[in-house]
Design a protein around this motif. Structure first.
Motif, PDB file in Angstrom:
ATOM      1  N   ASP A   1       0.858  -1.180   0.000  1.00 44.87           N
ATOM      2  CA  ASP A   1       0.000   0.000   0.000  1.00 44.87           C
ATOM      3  C   ASP A   1       0.895   1.231   0.000  1.00 44.87           C
ATOM      4  N   PRO A   2       1.269   1.696  -1.176  1.00 43.14           N
ATOM      5  CA  PRO A   2       2.295   2.740  -1.229  1.00 43.14           C
ATOM      6  C   PRO A   2       1.924   4.014  -0.482  1.00 43.14           C
ATOM      7  N   ILE A   3       0.657   4.398  -0.534  1.00 41.68           N
ATOM      8  CA  ILE A   3       0.317   5.692   0.068  1.00 41.68           C
ATOM      9  C   ILE A   3       0.355   5.624   1.591  1.00 41.68           C
ATOM     10  N   ALA A   4      -0.174   4.522   2.147  1.00 44.54           N
ATOM     11  CA  ALA A   4      -0.113   4.371   3.599  1.00 44.54           C
ATOM     12  C   ALA A   4       1.342   4.243   4.048  1.00 44.54           C
ATOM     13  N   GLY A   5       2.130   3.491   3.264  1.00 45.44           N
ATOM     14  CA  GLY A   5       3.543   3.324   3.604  1.00 45.44           C
ATOM     15  C   GLY A   5       4.271   4.652   3.582  1.00 45.44           C
ATOM     16  N   LEU A   6       3.946   5.455   2.586  1.00 50.42           N
ATOM     17  CA  LEU A   6       4.566   6.766   2.461  1.00 50.42           C
ATOM     18  C   LEU A   6       4.260   7.627   3.685  1.00 50.42           C
ATOM     19  N   GLY A   7       2.994   7.610   4.081  1.00 48.01           N
ATOM     20  CA  GLY A   7       2.584   8.379   5.247  1.00 48.01           C
ATOM     21  C   GLY A   7       3.323   7.939   6.492  1.00 48.01           C
ATOM     22  N   ARG A   8       3.435   6.614   6.640  1.00 46.88           N
ATOM     23  CA  ARG A   8       4.105   6.084   7.832  1.00 46.88           C
ATOM     24  C   ARG A   8       5.581   6.497   7.829  1.00 46.88           C
ATOM     25  N   GLU A   9       6.218   6.355   6.678  1.00 45.34           N
ATOM     26  CA  GLU A   9       7.631   6.719   6.578  1.00 45.34           C
ATOM     27  C   GLU A   9       7.843   8.205   6.891  1.00 45.34           C
ATOM     28  N   LEU A  10       6.942   9.024   6.375  1.00 50.62           N
ATOM     29  CA  LEU A  10       7.074  10.474   6.580  1.00 50.62           C
ATOM     30  C   LEU A  10       7.059  10.834   8.056  1.00 50.62           C
ATOM     31  N   LEU A  11       6.279  10.109   8.831  1.00 50.34           N
ATOM     32  CA  LEU A  11       6.168  10.471  10.247  1.00 50.34           C
ATOM     33  C   LEU A  11       7.057   9.615  11.139  1.00 50.34           C
ATOM     34  N   THR A  12       7.836   8.729  10.549  1.00 52.33           N
ATOM     35  CA  THR A  12       8.795   7.974  11.379  1.00 52.33           C
ATOM     36  C   THR A  12      10.218   8.255  10.910  1.00 52.33           C
ATOM     37  N   THR A  13      10.647   7.560   9.846  1.00 57.11           N
ATOM     38  CA  THR A  13      12.026   7.712   9.386  1.00 57.11           C
ATOM     39  C   THR A  13      12.316   9.131   8.938  1.00 57.11           C
ATOM     40  N   TYR A  14      11.361   9.720   8.215  1.00 59.31           N
ATOM     41  CA  TYR A  14      11.621  11.034   7.615  1.00 59.31           C
ATOM     42  C   TYR A  14      10.979  12.165   8.396  1.00 59.31           C
ATOM     43  N   LEU A  15      10.854  11.953   9.713  1.00 64.65           N
ATOM     44  CA  LEU A  15      10.198  12.972  10.531  1.00 64.65           C
ATOM     45  C   LEU A  15      10.975  14.282  10.522  1.00 64.65           C
ATOM     46  N   LEU A  16      12.291  14.195  10.722  1.00 61.54           N
ATOM     47  CA  LEU A  16      13.080  15.416  10.814  1.00 61.54           C
ATOM     48  C   LEU A  16      13.054  16.209   9.500  1.00 61.54           C
ATOM     49  N   PRO A  17      13.328  15.561   8.344  1.00 57.83           N
ATOM     50  CA  PRO A  17      13.225  16.314   7.087  1.00 57.83           C
ATOM     51  C   PRO A  17      11.843  16.928   6.891  1.00 57.83           C
ATOM     52  N   PHE A  18      10.806  16.179   7.268  1.00 52.96           N
ATOM     53  CA  PHE A  18       9.426  16.633   7.127  1.00 52.96           C
ATOM     54  C   PHE A  18       9.207  17.930   7.907  1.00 52.96           C
TER      55      PHE A  18
END
Lengths: 156, 455
Positions: free
Chosen positions: A118-135
């Motif tokens: 599920d690319p969109i859900a995965g993207l959302g999860r990544e944005l708020l975990t691994t990529y939290l700081l860049p976000f």
């Protein structure tokens, strides 16, 4: 299929920088951006493709066309966007393209990213975990750009 | 606790923005005082972990952020630069810019935060975002004097060059991701740069940063932008993004463990020669310092050819260069305000009007040349020694020859100040400018006499 897309992209990008009427340039740019979205769909990245359509084709192109319509009249005096540095730029392009071909030809691209169910859900999860700081940093960057742009554009 | 300096800086930036918006007590002095106080607090909090002896090094937020001695050194340097630039800006802003001071400091503080993010991350995505934060704010700050055409022109030029540099950098990063499957530099054990794609990737990334440090062939923007920008911002641009660019290149080279010495040696030789030769003909002091800063970037690049000796020499020289260059710009800001001109000829006989200022100016220039016992000498000595140690004798010779060439244009300014006749009425130096000059002077002399305090 991909070669057709590539051909359209190259031709429209070439027209964007060579056409003399700025409105035609904008239209050629729109075609280029649309074709790029096509690339993303073709390469199995529908989310990026949709984003490309919404942001670039939808928002940015409209802004550019508005800006053109507000500042110049279509059919005004034509200004060539090119200068007289055809030979040097041609040379630079040829060298770069040859080098690029050499680089890509032997390329062993790693497909480590894998396919997400599920690319969109995965993207959302990544944005708020691994990529939290860049976000979060992006929001600061946008705030600074916005504040600065308002100050620069404002009439004193 | 760990992110205290960054959080204080962020909080301060937002506070300044809100204050300017609300203006309960509209006072310039209060605004500058709060900015300086917050910066000082952030500066001090960098050292807090050393006092409490708590474990503070490590990687955080999915390895997006590193706290290590490397990033702490640069954090300290950037915050010091921030303090000095705000101090330098105080009188300048009142006389030359006047408008939107709150937003000005907000952007300056955001820019500092961007620099810190840039040097504190092993991830190319974060490095890019930090770099863009610095770039966007710099484009805006360069064009802050809207009524001055040169300023707007410089801003636009900087923006166009910067956008190109970003695109080049991102293209390199996309190759990097394709080859390694990650953007995290620390997760790439050893990168294959012999393959054309690997080489292209690193080359493009390097040139992207070359823009920030004004390395040839990405140095064209430098003189025009330095000349057009408000002078405190010129001072800031000439030191802070340059140091950050070098810091990231150092991180790239150490984490990826790649061997680029021949390329770097060539770039170094070309950069310093271009900078020095062009500087010889300059009549405007800001343009002269712009070319001088290109030449200095060339000297610093020398250190990158030797991982053992050179990397520490690079950091040492960056600190020394920062102090000397900021000091020189402090003098330029003052002189421009007093004489109404940035022309070198207008400095005629200034030594008799203000011996202290002329002396300080001379010391900063002598340090940039590399005359003992000043810090610039130790810095250059370490860099040249590193080059010889790594087997690049020719590069050390090019460096020495270039330093000799540079004596001409630096000495020319001093000669005009000391041996020409001009107006002789004594002048007074504003407290803030002289504070900045004394701090830089103390640093340049102290690091020259006791270089060990940094090691």
């Amino acid at each position: 299929m991909i070669y057709v897309l590539a051909a359209i992209l190259l031709i429209s990008a070439f027209l964007t920088v060579t056409l003399k009427n700025i409105f035609h340039c904008a239209l050629a740019l729109a075609v280029a951006l649309l074709t790029l979205a096509g690339f993303y769909f073709y390469l199995d990245a529908p989310f990026v493709g949709v984003m490309q359509l919404i942001i670039y084709v939808g928002a940015i192109m409209i802004l550019i066309i508005f800006a053109i319509m507000l500042t110049t009249r279509v059919g005004d005096r034509l200004l060539s966007a090119a200068n007289h540095q055809v030979m040097p730029s041609l040379l630079a392009v040829i060298v770069f393209v040859l080098f690029g071909i050499a680089a890509i030809r032997k390329l062993d691209l790693v497909a480590k990213a894998g396919k997400m169910s599920d690319p969109i859900a995965g993207l959302g999860r990544e944005l708020l975990t691994t990529y939290l700081l860049p976000f979060e940093v992006i929001s600061l960057l946008l705030l600074a750009a916005l504040v600065g742009a308002v100050v620069i554009a404002r009439k004193d | 606790m760990i992110f205290l300096p960054e959080l204080i800086l962020l909080g301060l930036a937002l506070l300044i923005l809100t204050y300017d918006f609300v203006k309960i007590i509209p006072s310039r002095r209060l605004l500058v005082a709060v900015t300086l106080g917050g910066l000082a607090l952030s500066f001090l909090s960098v050292f807090l972990p050393f006092l409490t002896e708590s474990a503070s090094a490590g990687s955080f937020l999915s390895n997006m952020y590193l706290v290590d001695s490397f990033s702490i050194i640069f954090k300290t340097l950037f915050l010091l630069v921030g303090l000095l630039v705000v101090v330098l800006n105080y009188d300048f802003f009142a006389s030359a810019v006047k408008k939107h001071e709150g937003e000005f400091y907000f952007l300056l503080l955001t820019s500092l935060l961007g620099l810190i993010l840039m040097v504190s991350s092993p991830n190319l995505l974060m490095i890019y975002l930090g770099m863009e934060t610095v770039s966007f704010t710099s484009y805006l700050l360069v064009g802050w004097q809207k009524s001055v055409q040169r300023s707007s022109e410089a801003s636009l030029k900087y923006f166009l060059f910067g956008a190109l540099a970003s695109a080049i950098f991102l293209y390199g990063v996309s190759f990097f991701y394709g080859l390694n499957g990650t953007l995290d530099l620390s997760r790439v054990a050893a990168m294959n740069i012999v393959s054309p794609a690997g080489f292209l990737s690193i080359l493009l990334i390097l040139f992207g940063f070359g823009f920030k440090i004004a390395m040839a062939p990405m140095q064209f923007w430098c003189p025009d932008v330095y000349e057009g920008a408000p002078t405190p911002i010129t001072a800031y641009l000439s030191v802070a993004p340059k140091a950050a660019g070098f810091a990231v290149i150092l991180r790239l080279l150490t984490l990826l463990n790649i061997d680029l010495v021949t390329l770097l040696a060539l770039l170094s030789a070309v950069t310093m020669t271009i900078g020095n030769l062009a500087a010889l003909r300059q009549r405007n002091i800001k343009r002269l310092l712009a070319y001088s800063s290109i030449a200095q970037a060339g000297y610093i690049l020398i250190g990158l050819v030797s991982p053992e000796l050179g990397y520490s020499a690079v950091i040492f020289y960056l600190i020394v260069y920062t102090l000397a260059n900021l000091g020189a710009f402090a003098a330029v800001i003052y002189l421009a305000e007093k004489l109404g001109s940035e022309d070198i000829e207008s400095y005629s006989g200034f030594a008799r009007r203000s011996p202290v200022m002329a002396f300080a100016f001379a010391v900063f220039f002598l340090s940039l040349i590399g005359i003992p016992p000043l810090a610039g000498f130790i810095g250059k000595f370490l860099l040249f020694k590193a080059a010889v140690g790594a087997g690049f004798l020719w590069l050390a010779i090019v460096g020495v020859v270039n330093s000799v060439v540079s004596v001409y244009y630096y000495m020319n300014v001093m000669q005009i100040m000391y041996f020409r006749n001009g107006d002789e009425s004594a002048v007074k130096i504003p407290a803030f400018i002289s504070l900045a000059i004394w701090v830089c002077l103390a640093g340049v002399v102290a690091l020259g006499v006791f270089p060990n305090i940094l090691f």
